[in-house]
Structures are given as structure tokens and as C-alpha cells.
Scaffold this active site. Structure first.
Site, PDB file in Angstrom:
ATOM      1  N   ASP A  26      -8.779  -0.118   2.277  1.00 39.17           N
ATOM      2  CA  ASP A  26      -9.364  -0.440   0.715  1.00 39.17           C
ATOM      3  C   ASP A  26      -9.346  -0.608   0.050  1.00 39.17           C
ATOM      4  O   ASP A  26     -10.517   0.543  -0.750  1.00 39.17           O
ATOM      5  CB  ASP A  26      -7.435  -0.325  -0.267  1.00 39.17           C
TER       6      ASP A  26
ATOM      7  N   ASP B  26       1.090  -1.281  -0.328  1.00 35.61           N
ATOM      8  CA  ASP B  26      -0.190   0.005  -0.124  1.00 35.61           C
ATOM      9  C   ASP B  26       1.015   1.458  -0.002  1.00 35.61           C
ATOM     10  O   ASP B  26       1.718   1.193   0.711  1.00 35.61           O
ATOM     11  CB  ASP B  26      -0.690  -0.037   0.892  1.00 35.61           C
TER      12      ASP B  26
ATOM     13  N   THR C  13      -3.525   4.822  -3.810  1.00 32.44           N
ATOM     14  CA  THR C  13      -2.205   5.976  -3.441  1.00 32.44           C
ATOM     15  C   THR C  13      -1.075   5.792  -3.486  1.00 32.44           C
ATOM     16  O   THR C  13       0.166   6.859  -3.952  1.00 32.44           O
ATOM     17  CB  THR C  13      -2.160   5.867  -2.006  1.00 32.44           C
ATOM     18  N   THR C  14      -0.370   4.503  -4.719  1.00 34.03           N
ATOM     19  CA  THR C  14       0.399   3.961  -5.057  1.00 34.03           C
ATOM     20  C   THR C  14       0.602   4.845  -6.564  1.00 34.03           C
ATOM     21  O   THR C  14       1.649   5.484  -7.047  1.00 34.03           O
ATOM     22  CB  THR C  14       0.904   2.692  -5.578  1.00 34.03           C
TER      23      THR C  14
END
Lengths: 535, 527
Positions: A400, A69, A102-103
């Protein structure tokens, strides 16, 4: 460091302790910042996509985290560089706002910075680049809206939701049972969702983990699990149709907040005081009993005597329950949190069909399940797994997935994943670029190139030839004019993301582009970095 | 252009191949460390603590060894963690799980060197693990219905578990102890009801199972040493001064005579309390907290046996055994449930006096008294017995049983091997590697026993080519033997947990391509 001198050759001192600070100005500053931003993006680049790798992070205390994550990696990395910190913030705000992607957002920002560097070298002013990026992001944003598709779902047809959650989970280590986890996440979200208002309060979903067992044993419980046991070992372990008194006052003698002293100076006083004390405990238990409670859940501890009285009066009790859990129990059981014994009334009791204590493994770990609640709006996802790191990572993955499901309920537009949306935007931005007369044109074109980097990274991580694959997909998109061609990461044999059922949320994607552009703009506008030098 | 410094000063970052290598090496080092303890002829380790006294532990238990190591390598920490979980969850197989994970990684390293992507290896491992589990599921024996057979299964499992431990000399004796103790639990996994008391002296053979309950306490002076048909009140209450609990209360006096009065009142209060307790009609009183001299004297006067300072577990167990409830108030004697037992007496084990409760109402709890030459032997014996008890109690719930002695590994390896042949693509290399890793376990068992492992394992493989073979390694005679005849069994639950968590751990470590170590937190007190 450049200094100004007056006519006598003395330097002007502008900044405090000017000599001991290092200072980077102009193009150097921008280049240094870009390099730092790119370095952060490079770390995350390999984590992107279903074949992305994990990172192992060792905290200052020696604890290990293994994760995929982006937000967690950056958070735990403990970076020192100011620009790197901006990137961390970027990923965190995506996490807060959307919860997923988020990446991707960091990789995107890294690519934008890389493109900006080239433009800077050609002598384009950073502000113009920033403005060009701004325009391009607006084009991409609108284009996303155009290619987005609405899809219908309701409480009975949850398949589209599950598919989207599966896309999110497939990049995590838990992809072994992504189907069942996605189902759990969707069910949990639907249980607490307010479909009328299109709102989901994720606080109502509690994610609890316990080592042992296997990932497949993870379950969704329509109720609450508390990691506590009954206060007295001989209390009943199972209560049917429990009426729960939720207390925030301890079963202990009162402790008034004002300072006071009770002086004992005669034998009589000593004895009355003692009787008072006994009566006090008796009263407390009696009050709970009087309103008809069959279970007491208390935020504080019990005195030994009170504990025995409770058990004696056949009133099971749980002590030291945390505030958050207490609130959840109150919501789930429809009870009210009662701060004083005097205020206990039968209406304030919560109701649950079944309360039971369950033991795990060979140690004396026990947990209390509160199920069949009056109001099933609070649910718990109970995760099992082989080791601590696995549980932690599963928690993050479930988080997530929950966020994605929530976003879909809020706004049921989706775009196609696997880089399809990025490629489509890239084509649109590229085409729009030619219409702008100014220098911005170059920046807009650079933005389009940067958009390509996400599918490129996806292809790279999946072991495909990045440039070859990307150009093939791109030409296919233009030729057939369909925005759902993406990178075939799982080697299924088709580029059509509709067939592969790879979806992402529209708001997630849009947010990614906006946030990445904003941060890059901010970094580009910095032309002077003053930092205390090491000593 | 030089990249700006990204991390804090002492933080390190390892990428790609280097990161993978660091974790492979760390994991394999840990696996090699505990490897030699595997199997009936496995060796023990001496652990010396860094704490004061440099106390020494001699053990064969994987979890205990790994728990006491201070490890810096992050991948190694993952292995330590799975071993700990295995210990908590099923109690046994703590070494096997680490060794298997280590072997899986060793095979993975070879594949990575052969340029196979870790993700491919992972997907191969997953398929293989599923296949191995199914192979085991097909072969399990479940004798739950047949009580007689089930008991003999339990006995075999206990003996197999104990055979790798220090108790192997008297494994039959201890296996019987453990099975008896677990059968008394009647399906509950609550091992607290089984008390283990360690008393140095005598030999391991002198250990025994006591049906009643033994409390490691002395009887107060002047109180009866033997009570028949005892009525026991188990309590958790202050028997010292019984403080006033109302906040802010304090005693203030203005003359000496007042002090005496208060003291008198206090004494009176205690006397009343004792009277109330005695009014329950009891002849034995057990308290978790201290009993001061004064109430003790009162109890002695009334002919009541008073036992103080029984620890919390002791109290809970005693309540469980005698069927009484733990009381803290004594105002309504008629509704407090008293515990009962036929006989309480003081017994001597070695030099020590203990209190023995026999003929208890509830037969659930029991006590195992371990005797042995030194405290180290006793500690290790306790750990071994604990392992056996854990496995047995888990088996009572999940009664599926497998053969031991490397038999399950051979069965799994065979099934996985077949799968590898059927699977097209690069994945099949990984599946094959999985089977090789499984074979490593019987190899290590044989190696540890000083046997010719290559010879034995190949013989085994040939035997297993036939369907329904029960061949395994017979370490005692040093040859391939029939596990059914030798009575070597293992619990399915343990094997399954080993397989799944080892694969999970290997998978986790394989997925990593970057290790970032933060700067260690500074200690406040600079050395």
C-alpha cells in the site's frame, strides 16, 4: 412468483425451469441488493482509520490471515451473494488502480446505498437517484481538484513523500515502526522511479519476507535476494565483483523436442555415446568459464556430474531460480537472460559488486544476496517479523505504501486525510445541490450526507462521539473556510491535518468517489434478480 | 429488513465481543495447555499421533507439543506459529513465549471487560515492552572478552536450559557435551556440523562426544576394517549401472551374443570408473548413492574401503570434517581435494557397528552419541540437546547473558511497574497489566514445582526492590536464592525474542474484532 396465464389458465413458461428459480422484482430487488451491499460495508467499517480494528479470516484450508486491508478482507471472505461480489470487485479495482483506500471505497459505497434506500422509500425513481449521484460525484471530483495542493519534492527532499506513506501505514498493525517502513518504501520507489517520465514500475521492487527477528530489522536492499542456496555445499559463499551468467537452459544433456531414439546396438556405439555425454558436460561448463562468468544462475536443475564440474572449475552456481526472480536479476545486474550455451558472450553477463549467502536462525535457511549491482534499478524490501501472519500483513502494508508513493510521483497533488477531504466535499456538494431544479436535488443532497459517513466512521473507531465531532469539524471548516480540518483520530489535540501531517493522494480520493458512485449506480439499476433456488 | 445471506453455507462470522472472546479463550487454552511444562519441575506430555502405528512421543518441548496439535481456533494458531518461529530462530523458550502471550491476553481480557479499548491496551503494551527490553539491556552481562568466564557462562546457560528437560539428571554431563560441541564450531551457527546419533541401550550417562565423525554405516565385506592415514574421496555418483543420460537412448540388440557384448562393455565402463577412482590414490571411498556388488568387489580387490549410501547430510558433514570435496567426476585426479584422517575403524556401540573417523583435518564437526533406555527417551534427549545447542550457538554470536530463574521477569516487571506509575491516562492500566503478566512466569515456575508461589513471588519482589539484586527462584531448595551463586543463566537473545514475539502476537490478536471462517474445503473423497 408472478406468472402470466393464457386464456385457458396455463402458465406461460418464459425462463427455463421457471418454477425452481426465485425471483425478486422491483423495489424488493433493490432493497435486497442494498441490504447486501450495506452488510459488506458494515464489516469493513470498523477497519477504517488509524484506530481501526483488524479482521481474522480463516481460509477453507484453515490458514489464518489477520489483516486490516479492505481488499484482502473482501477477497478472502469468499462471499456468495452477487451484490456482495460486486463490492468485492469494487475494492479490488481500487486496489489495482491506486493500491490504497480499499476500505474507504467500500464504506463510501455502503453509505451511498444507505442514502439511496431512504430516497427509494420516498418514491424517487432509482434512475433519478443514480443520475443525481453522478452529478454529485462530478461536483465532488472537481471540488477535490480545487482543494488539492501540489507539493514539491525531489530526490533529496523526500519528507513529504514519507509523511504521506506514514498516513497510509498508520492504520496498519505495523504502525509501531511506520517511520522506518515509510522511509524504506519511499527509498525503494525513488530507486526504481523514472522522475523524468513520472513513472514507477513497481515490478522492480521485490518484497521478500522471512519469519524471525523483529519488525525493526526490516531493511531495504539495493539488489536482489533469492531464497535459494548454492548448488554445491562447498562452493564459495561470497563472491566479489561477480560476473553473472543468467541461464534458462539446464546443465543436463539436451532433450530435443522432436521424438527421437538413439539405438545402441554395438559396443562401439555404447562407448562413443558415453564419451559424448562426458564431453557435453565439459563443454557446457567450459563455455561459461570461457566468457568469464564467475557465477551461474540457472532456471533449471543440474545433473550431479555437471554440479561437480562447476564446483571443480571454481564456478559457483545457483539452481532452480524462478522466472520472475531471474528477470529481476537480469535487470539489476544489467545482464541478459541466455537461453542457450552457444549464445553466451561476455557482454551478456550481468555484474554485481557482491554476492553472498546468508544463513538465518538455527535451521538451515539460507538466502543469496546480490548487491551493489551495475544497475541499481531493482531493489528488494526484506521483511522480518515475529510470525507468518505478521510478515504477510507487513507485505500488504508495504505494498500500500509503495502504491501511494508511486501515485505521488505520478501526480504530486494531495488532499488532507482524516476525513477532511470528505467533509469539504460534502459542504461543496450540499451547497451545489440547491441549484439543481429537478428531483436530482434530493439525490445530490443524499450524496453529501453519504460523504459524511467516512469521517463519522473514523470518529467512531477512534472512540470519539461521532455526530458531535463531525458537526464541530464541519462548522469549523465553514467558518474558517479551510478544507484541512479533519477528525483528530490520534488524540493529538488539533483538528488541523496540515499540522498532523496527514495526507492522502488526490487521485486516490478521486478514484474512490468515482468507483463508489459507479458501483452504486449499477446496483440501483437492477430491478430484477433471478437466481436458482436452493434444492 | 432481513439481510440476504452473504456467505457460503458453512461459513461463520463472529463479531465484536464474541470474536474477541473466542480468540481470548483459544489463546488462553493453548497457553494453559503448555503451562505445566514450564520450569525445571515442569511436567511432560504424551502425544499420540493419528497416523498409522499411533506412535507416541513424550516431550517437554513447547514447540514440539504445539506442532503436533490440530487446532481449529484461529487465535490459537497464531500462538502455535510464534512458538514455531521461536524454535527456528533461537531454539529455546518455545514454551515461555506462548505462556507469556497467553498471560498478556488474559490480562487484556480483564481490561476489555473494564471497558478499555483494545487500541489503548495495545499502545500500553507497546510502551511496556520497549521499557522491559531496555531494563534487560541495562542489566546484561557480556563476557565475550574473557574466554574463561565466557565458557563458564555458556556452561551455565546450557545447564539452565537442560534443567527443564529429561536430561536434568545428568545436566552437567550434557552441558559439557553441548558446550564442547558448540565451541568447536568457532562461532558458526551451522548446527549441521554437529551430528547426533541415537543408539538405544545403556544409560543417558553413557552418552559421549566424539571428536571425530561417526557414520552409521557398515563396512563392505572383505574390505579392510581399519585404515590408518586414510585418504578419503567423498563422492556423489551413480555406482550401479551408470545410465546413459542422453535423452532417448536405448539399447536394441538382435542376438544373444550382442547382449553379452553390451554387458561386457558396461562392465568395462564400470571397471574404468572404479580404476579412475582408485587412481586418486585413495584408500577409502564414500558414496552417497548405492554401490553395486561388482564395483564393491573391485574396491575390495584394490584394498579400498567403500562405503555406500551415506545420506546427504552425512556426505556434507563428512566432507566438512575431512576437508575433502564432494566429487562426481573423476577425470582429473590431481585437482580433486581428498579428505584425510588419521584413522578409520569399525567400532561397536551397543549392538551396532559404526564407522569411526578420527584425527580429522578440520576440527569443526563432531558427533554426539546419545545412549538411553528407550527410543522415546532418546528422542526427547535429542530434542533437549538440540535446544541447548541452538541456544549456545546463538549465545556465541550474541554473548549477552542474563540470570535465570525468573530473575529477568522480575527485573522487567519492576521497570514496567515504575513506568506505569509515571504514565498518565488509561494506558497506565495496560502497562500495569503487562507487568502482572510478566510476574505470571515466575509464579508458574513456582507452582509447577509445587511451591507456594504467592509467598515466593512476593518475597522475590521485595528482594528486587533493592537495586542490583540477583534473586530468583531456586526450585531445588524451594526458596528465593541468589542466581549468581547458583549459576543459573539465560541468553539475552532468547529472552528478548520471547518478549518481542509474545507482545507482537498479543497485539495482533487484540486488534481483531471480527472473525470470518470460510466454509471448509470439501474433500474429494466423501467419507
Amino acid at each position: 412468483m408472478a406468472l402470466a396465464f393464457d386464456e385457458f389458465g396455463r402458465p406461460f413458461i418464459i425462463i427455463k425451469e421457471q418454477e425452481s428459480k426465485t425471483r425478486l422484482r422491483g423495489l424488493d430487488a433493490q432493497k435486497a441488493n442494498i441490504a447486501a451491499g450495506k452488510a459488506v460495508a458494515r464489516i469493513l467499517r470498523t477497519s477504517l482509520g488509524p484506530k481501526g480494528m483488524d479482521k481474522m479470516l480463516q481460509s477453507p484450508d484453515g490458514d489464518i490471515t489477520i489483516t486490516n486491508d479492505g481488499a484482502t478482507i473482501l477477497e478472502q471472505m469468499d462471499v456468495d451473494n452477487q451484490i456482495a461480489k460486486l463490492m468485492v470487485e469494487l475494492s479490488r479495482s481500487q486496489d489495482y488502480e491506486i493500491g490504497d483506500g480499499t476500505t474507504g471505497v467500500v464504506v463510501m459505497a455502503g453509505a451511498l446505498l444507505e442514502q439511496a434506500e431512504r430516497l427509494l422509500e420516498r418514491g424517487i425513481h432509482p434512475i433519478r437517484i443514480a443520475e443525481g449521484y453522478e452529478m454529485a460525484s462530478r461536483i465532488a471530483y472537481e471540488h477535490l481538484e480545487r482543494i488539492a495542493q501540489k507539493f514539491e519534492f525531489d530526490a533529496t527532499n523526500t519528507e513529504p513523500l514519507i509523511q504521506t506513506c506514514m498516513t497510509t501505514l498508520s492504520s496498519k498493525i505495523v504502525n509501531r515502526c511506520k517511520r522506518s517502513l515509510a522511509e524504506i518504501a519511499v527509498k525503494a520507489v525513488l530507486a526504481v522511479a523514472d522522475l523524468e517520465r513520472r513513472d514507477v514500475n513497481l515490478d522492480l521492487i521485490k518484497v521478500e519476507g522471512k519469519v524471525g527477528g523483529k519488525l525493526e530489522d526490516t531493511e531495504l536492499i539495493y539488489g536482489i535476494i533469492v531464497d535459494k542456496d548454492m548448488s554445491h555445499p562447498q562452493m564459495p559463499k561470497e563472491i566479489q565483483d561477480a560476473k553473472i551468467a543468467i541461464l534458462t537452459c539446464p546443465f543436463e544433456p539436451p532433450k530435443p523436442k522432436t521424438k527421437h531414439k538413439v539405438d545402441i546396438d554395438t559396443v562401439e556405439k555404447f562407448q562413443t555415446l558415453r564419451q559424448q555425454e562426458q564431453k557435453y558436460f565439459d563443454d557446457m561448463v567450459q563455455k561459461c568459464k570461457d566468457v568469464g562468468a564467475t557465477l551461474v544462475i540457472c532456471q533449471w536443475g543440474f545433473d550431479d556430474e555437471a554440479n561437480h564440474l562447476l564446483m571443480h572449475r571454481n564456478l559457483p552456481a545457483v539452481r532452480w531460480v524462478g522466472g520472475v526472480e531471474l528477470e529481476l536479476i537480469a535487470i539489476a545486474t544489467g545482464g541478459r537472460i541466455v537461453p542457450r550455451f552457444q549464445e553466451l558472450t561476455p557482454e551478456k553477463l550481468g555484474r554485481a559488486g557482491l554476492v553472498r549467502e546468508k544463513a538465518f536462525g538455527t535451521t538451515k535457511d539460507r538466502m543469496i544476496y546480490i548487491e551493489h549491482c551495475a544497475n541499481s534499478r531493482a531493489v528488494t524490501i526484506f521483511i522480518r517479523g515475529g510470525n507468518k501472519m505478521m510478515i504477510e500483513e507487513t507485505k500488504r502494508s508495504i505494498h500500500d505504501a509503495l502504491c501511494v508513493a508511486r501515485n505521488l510521483i505520478r501526480n504530486n497533488s494531495i488532499v488532507y486525510g482524516g476525513g477532511a477531504a470528505e467533509i469539504s466535499c460534502s459542504i461543496a456538494v450540499e451547497a451545489a445541490a440547491d441549484k439543481y431544479p429537478g428531483v436530482e436535488q434530493y439525490a445530490i443532497r443524499a450524496f453529501a450526507d453519504a460523504l459524511d459517513s467516512v469521517p463519522m466512521a473514523l470518529a467512531e473507531n477512534s472512540g470519539l462521539q461521532p455526530i458531535e465531532t463531525l458537526s464541530a469539524v464541519k462548522s469549523q471548516q465553514i467558518k474558517e473556510n479551510n478544507p484541512w480540518c479533519g477528525i483528530d483520530c490520534n488524540d493529538v489535540g488539533t483538528n488541523d491535518m496540515r499540522e498532523q501531517n496527514v495526507f492522502e493522494t488526490l487521485i486516490g480520493k478521486q478514484q474512490q468517489m468515482l468507483l463508489a458512485t459507479q458501483v452504486v449506480k449499477m446496483i440501483l439499476k437492477i430491478d430484477d434478480v433471478i437466481s436458482p433456488s436452493d434444492y | 429488513m432481513a439481510v440476504e445471506k452473504l456467505f457460503k453455507d458453512e461459513a461463520t462470522e463472529e463479531k465484536g465481543e464474541r470474536a474477541r472472546m473466542a480468540s481470548f479463550i483459544g489463546a488462553m487454552a493453548i497457553a494453559d495447555l503448555v503451562k505445566t511444562t514450564l520450569g525445571p519441575k515442569g511436567m511432560d506430555k504424551i502425544l499420540q499421533s493419528t497416523g498409522r502405528g499411533r506412535s507416541v512421543t513424550v516431550t517437554n518441548d513447547g514447540a514440539t507439543i504445539l506442532k503436533s496439535l490440530h487446532i481449529d481456533n484461529p487465535a490459537a494458531k497464531v500462538l502455535v506459529d510464534i512458538s514455531k518461529v521461536q524454535d527456528d530462530e533461537v531454539g529455546d523458550g518455545t514454551t515461555s513465549v506462548v505462556v507469556l502471550a497467553g498471560e498478556l491476553l488474559r490480562e487484556a481480557e480483564k481490561l476489555v471487560n473494564a471497558k478499555i479499548h483494545p487500541m489503548t491496551i495495545i499502545s500500553g503494551y507497546r510502551v511496556a515492552a520497549e521499557c522491559a527490553r531496555n531494563a534487560l539491556l541495562e542489566k546484561v552481562v557480556d563476557n565475550k572478552q574473557d574466554a574463561e568466564k565466557f565458557k563458564s557462562d555458556l556452561m551455565k546457560i546450557a545447564m539452565t536450559t537442560l534443567s527443564s528437560k529429561i536430561l536434568s539428571q545428568d545436566k552437567e554431563h550434557f552441558a559439557k557435551l553441548a558446550v564442547d560441541a558448540v565451541m568447536r564450531l568457532k562461532g558458526s551457527t551451522n548446527l549441521e556440523a554437529i551430528q547426533i546419533i541415537k543408539k538405544p541401550g545403556g544409560s543417558l550417562k553413557d552418552s559421549f562426544l566424539d571428536e571425530g565423525f561417526i557414520l552409521d554405516k557398515k563396512i563392505g565385506i572383505g574390505q579392510p576394517k581399519r585404515i590408518e592415514n586414510a585418504k578419503i574421496l567423498v563422492a556423489n555418483t551413480a555406482m550401479d549401472t551408470d545410465k546413459v543420460k542422453i535423452y532417448g537412448a536405448r539399447v536394441r540388440v538382435d542376438s544373444m551374443s550382442k547382449v553379452a557384448e553390451i554387458e561386457g562393455a558396461e562392465k568395462e565402463k564400470m571397471r574404468e570408473k572404479v580404476q579412475k577412482i582408485i587412481a586418486h590414490g585413495i584408500n577409502c571411498f564414500v558414496n552417497r548413492q548405492l554401490i553395486y556388488n561388482f564395483p564393491e568387489e573391485l574396491f575390495a580387490d584394490a584394498g579400498v574401503l567403500a562405503i555406500e549410501h551415506a545420506d546427504f547430510d552425512g556426505i556434507e558433514r563428512l566432507a566438512l570434517v575431512t576437508g575433502g570435496e564432494i566429487a562426481s567426476t573423476f577425470d582429473n585426479p590431481e585437482s580433486v581435494k581428498l579428505g584425510q584422517c588419521k584413522l578409520i575403524e569399525e567400532i561397536m556401540i551397543g549392538e551396532d557397528k559404526l564407522i569411526h573417523f578420527s584425527g580429522c583435518e578440520m576440527g569443526q564437526a563432531c558427533t554426539i552419541v546419545l545412549r538411553g533406555a528407550s527410543s522415546h527417551v532418546l528422542d526427547e534427549a535429542e530434542r533437549s540437546l538440540h535446544d541447548a545447542l541452538c541456544v549456545l550457538s546463538q549465545t556465541v554470536n550474541d554473548s549477552r547473558v542474563l540470570f535465570g530463574g525468573g530473575w529477568p521477569e522480575m527485573v522487567m516487571a519492576k521497570a514496567v511497574d515504575e513506568l506505569a506509575r509515571k504514565t498518565p491516562g488509561k494506558k497506565s492500566h495496560a502497562i500495569e497489566a503487562f507487568s502482572r503478566a510478566l510476574l505470571a512466569i515466575p509464579t508458574i515456575i513456582a507452582d509447577n514445582a509445587g511451591l507456594d508461589s504467592a509467598e515466593l513471588v512476593s518475597q522475590l519482589r521485595a528482594e528486587h526492590h533493592e537495586e542490583g539484586s540477583a534473586a530468583g527462584i531456586d526450585v531445588i531448595s524451594g526458596s528465593v536464592g541468589d542466581m549468581a551463586e547458583l549459576g543459573i543463566s539465560e541468553a539475552f537473545k532468547v529472552k528478548q525474542a520471547v518478549l518481542l514475539s509474545a507482545t507482537e502476537a498479543a497485539e495482533m490478536i487484540l486488534r481483531v474484532d471480527e472473525i470470518i471462517t470460510c466454509a471448509p474445503r470439501r474433500r474429494e473423497d466423501r467419507m
